[in-house]
Design an enzyme around this catalytic site. Structure first.
Site, short mmCIF file in Angstrom:
data_model
loop_
_atom_site.label_atom_id
_atom_site.label_comp_id
_atom_site.label_asym_id
_atom_site.label_seq_id
_atom_site.Cartn_x
_atom_site.Cartn_y
_atom_site.Cartn_z
N ASP A 44 32.72 -23.37 -38.35
CA ASP A 44 32.92 -22.96 -36.96
C ASP A 44 33.79 -21.71 -36.97
O ASP A 44 34.43 -21.39 -37.97
CB ASP A 44 33.60 -24.10 -36.20
CG ASP A 44 33.43 -23.98 -34.69
OD1 ASP A 44 32.96 -22.93 -34.22
OD2 ASP A 44 33.75 -24.96 -33.99
N ASP A 46 35.98 -20.34 -33.82
CA ASP A 46 37.24 -20.47 -33.09
C ASP A 46 38.10 -21.59 -33.64
O ASP A 46 37.65 -22.73 -33.75
CB ASP A 46 36.97 -20.74 -31.60
CG ASP A 46 36.31 -19.57 -30.91
OD1 ASP A 46 36.44 -18.45 -31.42
OD2 ASP A 46 35.68 -19.77 -29.86
N ARG A 78 29.91 -20.45 -22.09
CA ARG A 78 30.73 -19.76 -21.09
C ARG A 78 30.51 -20.35 -19.70
O ARG A 78 31.46 -20.59 -18.95
CB ARG A 78 30.39 -18.27 -21.10
CG ARG A 78 31.31 -17.44 -20.21
CD ARG A 78 30.78 -16.03 -20.04
NE ARG A 78 30.41 -15.46 -21.32
CZ ARG A 78 29.60 -14.41 -21.46
NH1 ARG A 78 29.06 -13.85 -20.40
NH2 ARG A 78 29.31 -13.93 -22.66
N SER A 151 30.12 -18.52 -28.70
CA SER A 151 30.43 -17.26 -28.04
C SER A 151 29.34 -16.22 -28.29
O SER A 151 28.76 -16.14 -29.37
CB SER A 151 31.77 -16.73 -28.57
OG SER A 151 32.03 -15.44 -28.06
N ASN A 153 30.31 -13.23 -28.28
CA ASN A 153 31.16 -12.17 -28.81
C ASN A 153 31.44 -12.31 -30.29
O ASN A 153 32.36 -11.67 -30.82
CB ASN A 153 32.51 -12.16 -28.06
CG ASN A 153 32.35 -11.85 -26.59
OD1 ASN A 153 31.54 -11.03 -26.20
ND2 ASN A 153 33.10 -12.56 -25.76
#
Length: 200
Positions: A44, A46, A78, A151, A153
């Site tokens: 993962d 984050d 999100r 994400s 990002n």
């Protein structure tokens, strides 16, 4: 923090891996504590590789960067996190459109995403050094490594951290939308990462 701006486009690694073939190779992983026979590593993003979980939550008051992040943001897309956090405060938002910038689920999500991107570009992203050492160690043994994130990002985070070349493959929010794949907490993007071809 100095930023390493690498001209990569989001999803390039994902598309390249779709048709990529790997030659068989001998892999000795026992020196880094990985069971013999393992051909790849999946992580993962984050809270495992980068400290972006804490950075994302710390900017939004009265958002609690630990309690609220874990309950309403972590492992969610999100849009889902933008719905769930206001709902926890008794606020119901209309969905809005994908390009919205008003007081809607999509609008607030887009505005929050713009803030996060500006923050990453300005201040960079911290990396867990222990995780960085481990990934480098298993790569030095010949293992291929993939990273998973809900994400959109993901690429920008690695560029801001100066680690754009750390992983062989990214399975991220953009990948999930293109496939499509179920996002966290559903296992779709992790299964996609686990099925990514590794040397046999």
């Amino acid at each position: 923090m100095k930023q390493n701006r690498v001209p990569l486009r989001a999803g390039d690694a994902s598309r390249a891996a779709d048709n990529q073939q790997f030659e068989p190779m001998a892999v000795d992983t026992t020196s880094v504590g990985v069971t013999d026979g393992v051909r790849g590593c999946l992580s993962d993003l984050d809270g495992v590789i980068t400290k972006t979980a804490a950075q994302s939550g710390g900017r939004f008051v009265p958002f609690d960067a630990v309690v609220d992040y874990d309950a309403y943001v972590d492992r969610k897309s999100r849009a889902d996190s933008t719905r769930s956090f206001p709902a926890s405060r008794g606020v119901s938002l209309p969905e809005g459109s994908a390009e919205d910038a008003s007081e809607t689920v999509n609008g607030l999500g887009n505005r929050k995403n713009d803030i996060v991107r500006r923050h990453n570009r300005k201040d960079g992203v911290e990396v867990y050094q222990g995780s960085l050492r481990f990934v480098r160690a298993v790569r030095s043994c010949g293992l291929r490594c993939a990273v998973v994130s809900s994400s959109t990002n993901c690429q920008g985070v690695f560029i801001a951290a100066g680690r754009a070349d750390l992983f062989d493959q990214r399975i991220e929010g953009l990948t999930a939308k293109r496939k499509p794949l179920t996002e966290k907490p559903a296992p779709g993007i992790f299964l996609a990462g686990a099925h990514w071809p590794c040397p046999r």
